[in-house]
Design an enzyme around this catalytic site. Sequence first.
Site, PDB file in Angstrom:
ATOM      1  N   SER A   7       8.777  10.820  -2.174  1.00 40.80           N
ATOM      2  CA  SER A   7       8.989  10.329  -0.814  1.00 40.80           C
ATOM      3  C   SER A   7      10.186   9.402  -0.752  1.00 40.80           C
ATOM      4  O   SER A   7      10.486   8.670  -1.703  1.00 40.80           O
ATOM      5  CB  SER A   7       7.739   9.565  -0.354  1.00 40.80           C
ATOM      6  OG  SER A   7       7.991   8.834   0.827  1.00 40.80           O
TER       7      SER A   7
ATOM      8  N   LYS B  85       4.086   6.357  -5.085  1.00 43.73           N
ATOM      9  CA  LYS B  85       4.996   7.458  -5.372  1.00 43.73           C
ATOM     10  C   LYS B  85       6.018   7.058  -6.437  1.00 43.73           C
ATOM     11  O   LYS B  85       6.351   7.845  -7.336  1.00 43.73           O
ATOM     12  CB  LYS B  85       5.715   7.905  -4.093  1.00 43.73           C
ATOM     13  CG  LYS B  85       4.832   8.669  -3.120  1.00 43.73           C
ATOM     14  CD  LYS B  85       4.399  10.014  -3.702  1.00 43.73           C
ATOM     15  CE  LYS B  85       3.668  10.862  -2.689  1.00 43.73           C
ATOM     16  NZ  LYS B  85       3.236  12.172  -3.231  1.00 43.73           N
TER      17      LYS B  85
ATOM     18  N   TYR C 162       1.865   3.068  -0.357  1.00 45.43           N
ATOM     19  CA  TYR C 162       2.174   4.494  -0.458  1.00 45.43           C
ATOM     20  C   TYR C 162       3.470   4.701  -1.236  1.00 45.43           C
ATOM     21  O   TYR C 162       3.519   5.462  -2.214  1.00 45.43           O
ATOM     22  CB  TYR C 162       2.289   5.112   0.932  1.00 45.43           C
ATOM     23  CG  TYR C 162       2.898   6.492   0.922  1.00 45.43           C
ATOM     24  CD1 TYR C 162       2.248   7.551   0.304  1.00 45.43           C
ATOM     25  CD2 TYR C 162       4.133   6.735   1.528  1.00 45.43           C
ATOM     26  CE1 TYR C 162       2.813   8.824   0.276  1.00 45.43           C
ATOM     27  CE2 TYR C 162       4.695   7.998   1.512  1.00 45.43           C
ATOM     28  CZ  TYR C 162       4.040   9.040   0.877  1.00 45.43           C
ATOM     29  OH  TYR C 162       4.607  10.287   0.850  1.00 45.43           O
TER      30      TYR C 162
END
Length: 348
Positions: A123, A152, A148
């Site tokens: 991402s 990643k 998040y």
Amino acid sequence: MILVTGGAGYIGAHVAVELMNRGDAVLILDNLCNSSRTTVQRIAKVVGREPGFIHADVRNRRALDNVFKEYPIEAVVHCAGLKAVGESVREPLRYFETNVSGSVTLCQAMADAGVFKLVFSSSATVYGDCAQMPIAETCPTGQPTNPYGQSKLMAEHVMRSMAASDGRWSVGLLRYFNPIGAHFSGQLGETPTQTPNNLLPYLLQVANRERDVLRIFGSDYPTPDGTGIRDYVHVMDLAEGHLRAMEFLREQTGVHIWNLGTGRGYSVLEVVSAFERVTGVTVPLAFEPRRPGDIARCWADPGKAAGQLGWTARHGLERMLQDAWRWQCLNFPRIEPREVVLRSIEQG
């Protein structure tokens, strides 16, 4: 055969379709926590044949060992994971367990099975609040603004470390920007099982009268209209990027990183305005304070993917919105006249 983890999810399903259209045998592994078995049937309808399917969690080492033992897996596209920024702020441990521990378990199972080709759904959030725009792969990471993005980036570190210690690995880290849209057939699209955390699925539900108002988080960002700017990329372009990366990794070892985006950013209000223009549907808005973990602006420099993979995003914002609205109209009809809406999309 290619294993697609999270292959019943939004990104994974589109990747599976493109792999199968290319002629690859595909096995999907998904725990269905944010997807449905029906998606596998829809993939079969689009492609003309059904992919293999295993209902299992990527964190389940025994299940993974059985998969690699029973199927001739040559490579893995790892799409399984949780992906909502706001949710990650509320439930960070869940994100680290799924996105990091799941990736570690998968890589361990792959290594023990002698499978060393991996394409990872990463991402652009790994760049954090980057001062440089557009964002190139050389931009620094290490300061993601939410769990998040941190999860990643941690998974990326795992993969870089394992490849550095074992030269057999071929790893592609695909840093997505903001995937939207749906399959051109209207058979596959994003189907949140809970309240959507991303702009477009929420906007679609408001336009479809499933929700009263589109809540816009932040109207005071340092952007021309005060709302956040993002690089939106059609999910079908994104799926094509996975195929190009897989081809590249057939000939190259080591870790390779590519941004997958269009190179252009749109604000939230620009997306809403384009959607209203494309569909003729008025979207009521409500402005609320910024969400923790969000940033003001983010768009890609996709030049490396163009140079190394021959990949560029082909579809513009209006096409993305048309395809997403077609998906919504065909599968979740609530307002009329549907025929007029769909005909206007086809002609547009």
